[in-house]
Design a protein around this motif. Structure first.
Motif, PDB file in Angstrom:
ATOM      1  N   VAL A 116       0.236 -73.775   6.595  1.00 41.82           N
ATOM      2  CA  VAL A 116      -0.560 -73.825   7.818  1.00 41.82           C
ATOM      3  C   VAL A 116       0.235 -74.413   8.992  1.00 41.82           C
ATOM      4  O   VAL A 116      -0.006 -74.090  10.151  1.00 41.82           O
ATOM      5  N   PRO A 132      -6.092 -66.315   6.210  1.00 37.80           N
ATOM      6  CA  PRO A 132      -5.559 -67.018   5.038  1.00 37.80           C
ATOM      7  C   PRO A 132      -6.135 -66.433   3.738  1.00 37.80           C
ATOM      8  O   PRO A 132      -7.217 -65.853   3.742  1.00 37.80           O
ATOM      9  N   HIS A 134      -7.140 -67.315  -0.228  1.00 37.35           N
ATOM     10  CA  HIS A 134      -7.404 -68.360  -1.235  1.00 37.35           C
ATOM     11  C   HIS A 134      -6.762 -67.894  -2.540  1.00 37.35           C
ATOM     12  O   HIS A 134      -7.438 -67.436  -3.460  1.00 37.35           O
ATOM     13  N   THR A 140      -7.993 -72.547   0.330  1.00 39.40           N
ATOM     14  CA  THR A 140      -7.157 -73.063   1.416  1.00 39.40           C
ATOM     15  C   THR A 140      -8.001 -74.037   2.234  1.00 39.40           C
ATOM     16  O   THR A 140      -9.157 -73.745   2.544  1.00 39.40           O
ATOM     17  N   ASP A 141      -7.431 -75.183   2.588  1.00 38.87           N
ATOM     18  CA  ASP A 141      -8.141 -76.100   3.479  1.00 38.87           C
ATOM     19  C   ASP A 141      -8.097 -75.499   4.883  1.00 38.87           C
ATOM     20  O   ASP A 141      -7.032 -75.384   5.481  1.00 38.87           O
ATOM     21  N   LEU A 142      -9.276 -75.095   5.378  1.00 36.63           N
ATOM     22  CA  LEU A 142      -9.301 -74.329   6.624  1.00 36.63           C
ATOM     23  C   LEU A 142      -9.483 -75.204   7.857  1.00 36.63           C
ATOM     24  O   LEU A 142      -9.503 -74.691   8.977  1.00 36.63           O
ATOM     25  N   LEU A 145      -6.718 -74.758  10.380  1.00 32.75           N
ATOM     26  CA  LEU A 145      -6.752 -73.408  10.967  1.00 32.75           C
ATOM     27  C   LEU A 145      -7.901 -73.273  11.961  1.00 32.75           C
ATOM     28  O   LEU A 145      -7.762 -72.637  13.008  1.00 32.75           O
ATOM     29  N   LEU A 146      -9.037 -73.889  11.645  1.00 29.92           N
ATOM     30  CA  LEU A 146     -10.171 -73.830  12.577  1.00 29.92           C
ATOM     31  C   LEU A 146      -9.822 -74.536  13.879  1.00 29.92           C
ATOM     32  O   LEU A 146     -10.191 -74.082  14.963  1.00 29.92           O
ATOM     33  N   LEU A 156     -11.368 -66.482  12.288  1.00 33.74           N
ATOM     34  CA  LEU A 156     -10.827 -66.790  10.976  1.00 33.74           C
ATOM     35  C   LEU A 156     -11.504 -65.833   9.995  1.00 33.74           C
ATOM     36  O   LEU A 156     -12.729 -65.823   9.882  1.00 33.74           O
ATOM     37  N   GLU A 158     -11.444 -64.903   5.976  1.00 37.27           N
ATOM     38  CA  GLU A 158     -10.938 -65.412   4.702  1.00 37.27           C
ATOM     39  C   GLU A 158     -10.753 -64.269   3.712  1.00 37.27           C
ATOM     40  O   GLU A 158     -11.692 -63.518   3.461  1.00 37.27           O
ATOM     41  N   VAL A 173     -16.074 -71.055  -0.237  1.00 34.07           N
ATOM     42  CA  VAL A 173     -15.187 -70.191   0.534  1.00 34.07           C
ATOM     43  C   VAL A 173     -15.927 -68.905   0.912  1.00 34.07           C
ATOM     44  O   VAL A 173     -16.903 -68.526   0.281  1.00 34.07           O
ATOM     45  N   GLY A 177     -15.117 -69.245   7.698  1.00 36.04           N
ATOM     46  CA  GLY A 177     -14.649 -68.533   8.886  1.00 36.04           C
ATOM     47  C   GLY A 177     -15.703 -67.576   9.428  1.00 36.04           C
ATOM     48  O   GLY A 177     -16.884 -67.660   9.066  1.00 36.04           O
TER      49      GLY A 177
END
Ligand SMILES: *Cc1c(COP(=O)(O)O)cnc(C)c1O
Length: 374
Positions: A116, A132, A134, A140-142, A145-146, A156, A158, A173, A177
Motif C-alpha cells: 500500500v 486491492p 484479498h 487487505t487493511d483498507l 487506501l481509503l 475502492l 475490492e 470484506v 469499498g
C-alpha cells in the motif's frame, strides 16, 4: 503405499442433507423459471446480509463481477486503475476489458498483499479506482487506501474472489469499498457447480447501473439504453450457493484449523508463511509456503501423493497477454520472487487429521534429507 492427499474434494461438501438441495434443483429444472428467478433474489439477499452490505447482484463469474463493477463506475478508455502485480490474471484482465489502463504496484514481502505504501506514487490525475486483492483469503487493511482515495475521489473496488467471509477490524470484506467482487468458481471457498460470481455494494445508484449492465444494457424489456454484457447468475447456481452459504463459516473455520496445524508443525523448517495480523479473519482460500527450493519440494510432494501446486507461476507483468503494457523484468521484484517461491499445500475444509499429518511429514522429510536443509 503413499497416502493420497488431493487438492479438491467437491463431493465432500455435500453431506447426507444433500437431498433437500437435490429436491430444490429438481423443482427449478421442472419449473422452467431459470433467469433471475426467486432463487437468485433469495441468494442475493442472503449474500448481501452475509457481507454486511445492502445489495448483492449475481453475475456469471468473478471476472464479470470486476468488469461490470468498473463499467458501472464509468471506468473506460484513458482511465487508470491501480492494482497489484501479484494477483490472478483476471484482476488485470478485467481492467483491460473495461478499456482502462492497469497500473501495477508491487507486493508486500510479508503479507503477500498489495504494498500500500507504493500507491500514492502511482496515483495520477487519470486514476479512477484502487483495486486491492484479498489474496489467498487474507484481508487487505483498507484504511490507508481509503485515506488515499478520499481527497482524490477515487473508488475502492475490492477483489474478494478468494476471501468470502474474511474480515478485518470487524468489517467483512467486500463492503468496505464502493463495490466488492466475488467469484464462486468451484475452487473458491464458496463454490457453485460451474462459473458464477457476485458484486456487493451499498450504493443504490451503482447497483441500478449494474442491474442494467448485466442484462445487455436493458432498463426494461427491449429498452436497451447502453451496451452492456449478458451476465446473470443462474437459478440453479443460486440455489446451490444458498445451500452452501449456511455452511461457509464452518468450512472457513475448518480451513483455519488446517492452516494453524501447518504453521505449528512446519514452524522450525526453512519455510516462510503469509503473515497473520491481529483483528483479521483469514479464510485460507490457499495455504502458501515460501521456499527457494520450490521445484524440488513440489516434485517430492507430488511423488508422494500430495497434491501440492504452484498458483500463478508467471507474475501478471510478464504474462504474454499483457506484453503491450511494457512492464519490464525486475520492475516488480517482490511479485517476481513470490511467483518463483510460493507453493500451495493442500487446503480443504474436509481434510482429516491423518492427511494434515501426512502432508507435514512429507514436507519434513524433504528438508531433513541431506543437502535440503538450506
Ligand atoms: C478466481 C479469481 C478471479 C476471477 O473469478 P472467476 O470466477 O474465475 O472469473 C478474480 N480475481 C481473483 C483474485 C481470483 O482468485
Amino acid at each position: 503405499m503413499p497416502l493420497q492427499c488431493p487438492r479438491y474434494n467437491y463431493a465432500a461438501q455435500f453431506g447426507p442433507e444433500v437431498d433437500t438441495l437435490l429436491g430444490e434443483l429438481r423443482g427449478i429444472l421442472l419449473g422452467g423459471n431459470y433467469i433471475l428467478s426467486a432463487e437468485v433474489s433469495r441468494f442475493e439477499q442472503t449474500f448481501a446480509s452475509y457481507t454486511n452490505c445492502q445489495f448483492a447482484r449475481g453475475v456469471n463469474s468473478g471476472t464479470d463481477a470486476l468488469l461490470i463493477s468498473l463499467m458501472a463506475l464509468g471506468v473506460g478508455k484513458g482511465d487508470e486503475v491501480i492494482t497489484q502485480a501479484n494477483t490472478f490474471h483476471a484482476t488485470v484482465a478485467a481492467v483491460q476489458l473495461a478499456g482502462a489502463t492497469p497500473v501495477l504496484v508491487d507486493a508486500d514481502e510479508d503479507s503477500f498483499l498489495m504494498d500500500v505504501t507504493q500507491v500514492p506514487a502511482a496515483v495520477t490525475d487519470r486514476t479512477r479506482v484502487l483495486l486491492p486483492v484479498h489474496l489467498y483469503g487474507k484481508p487487505t487493511d483498507l484504511s490507508e487506501l481509503l485515506r488515499i482515495a478520499k481527497p482524490q475521489q477515487l473508488h475502492l473496488v475490492e477483489d474478494a474472489a478468494q476471501a468470502h467471509g474474511a474480515s478485518i477490524n470487524g468489517q467483512q470484506v467486500g463492503g468496505i469499498g464502493t463495490a466488492g467482487c466475488f467469484s464462486f468458481h468451484p475452487s473458491k471457498n464458496l463454490a457453485a457447480a460451474g462459473d458464477a460470481g457476485a458484486i456487493v455494494s451499498n450504493d443504490r445508484m451503482l447497483v441500478e447501473r449494474i442491474d442494467c449492465l448485466r442484462s445487455l444494457g436493458q432498463k426494461g424489456q427491449n429498452d436497451h439504453v447502453v451496451v452492456g454484457v449478458n451476465s446473470k447468475l443462474d437459478a440453479v447456481q443460486a440455489s446451490i450457493l444458498s445451500w452452501k452459504l449456511g455452511r461457509l463459516d464452518e468450512w472457513n473455520r475448518a480451513r483455519e484449523r488446517v492452516a494453524d496445524a501447518y504453521r505449528v508443525r512446519l514452524e522450525d523448517l526453512p519455510l516462510t508463511f503469509q503473515r497473520t495480523d491481529p483483528d483479521e479473519r483469514h479464510v485460507y482460500h490457499l495455504f502458501q509456503v515460501r521456499t527457494k527450493r520450490r521445484a524440488a519440494l513440489l516434485a517430492h510432494l507430488r511423488r508422494n501423493g500430495v497434491d501440492a501446486v504452484v498458483r500463478y507461476p508467471i507474475a501478471v507483468p510478464h504474462q504474454p497477454a499483457f506484453a503491450h503494457w511494457g512492464w519490464r523484468p525486475g520492475q516488480f521484484p517482490v511479485a517476481e520472487r513470490l511467483a518463483n517461491e510460493l507453493l500451495c499445500l493442500p487446503m480443504r475444509p474436509d481434510m482429516q487429521e491423518a492427511e494434515v499429518e501426512y502432508v507435514c511429514r512429507r514436507v519434513r522429510d524433504f528438508f531433513n534429507r541431506e543437502g535440503n536443509a538450506q
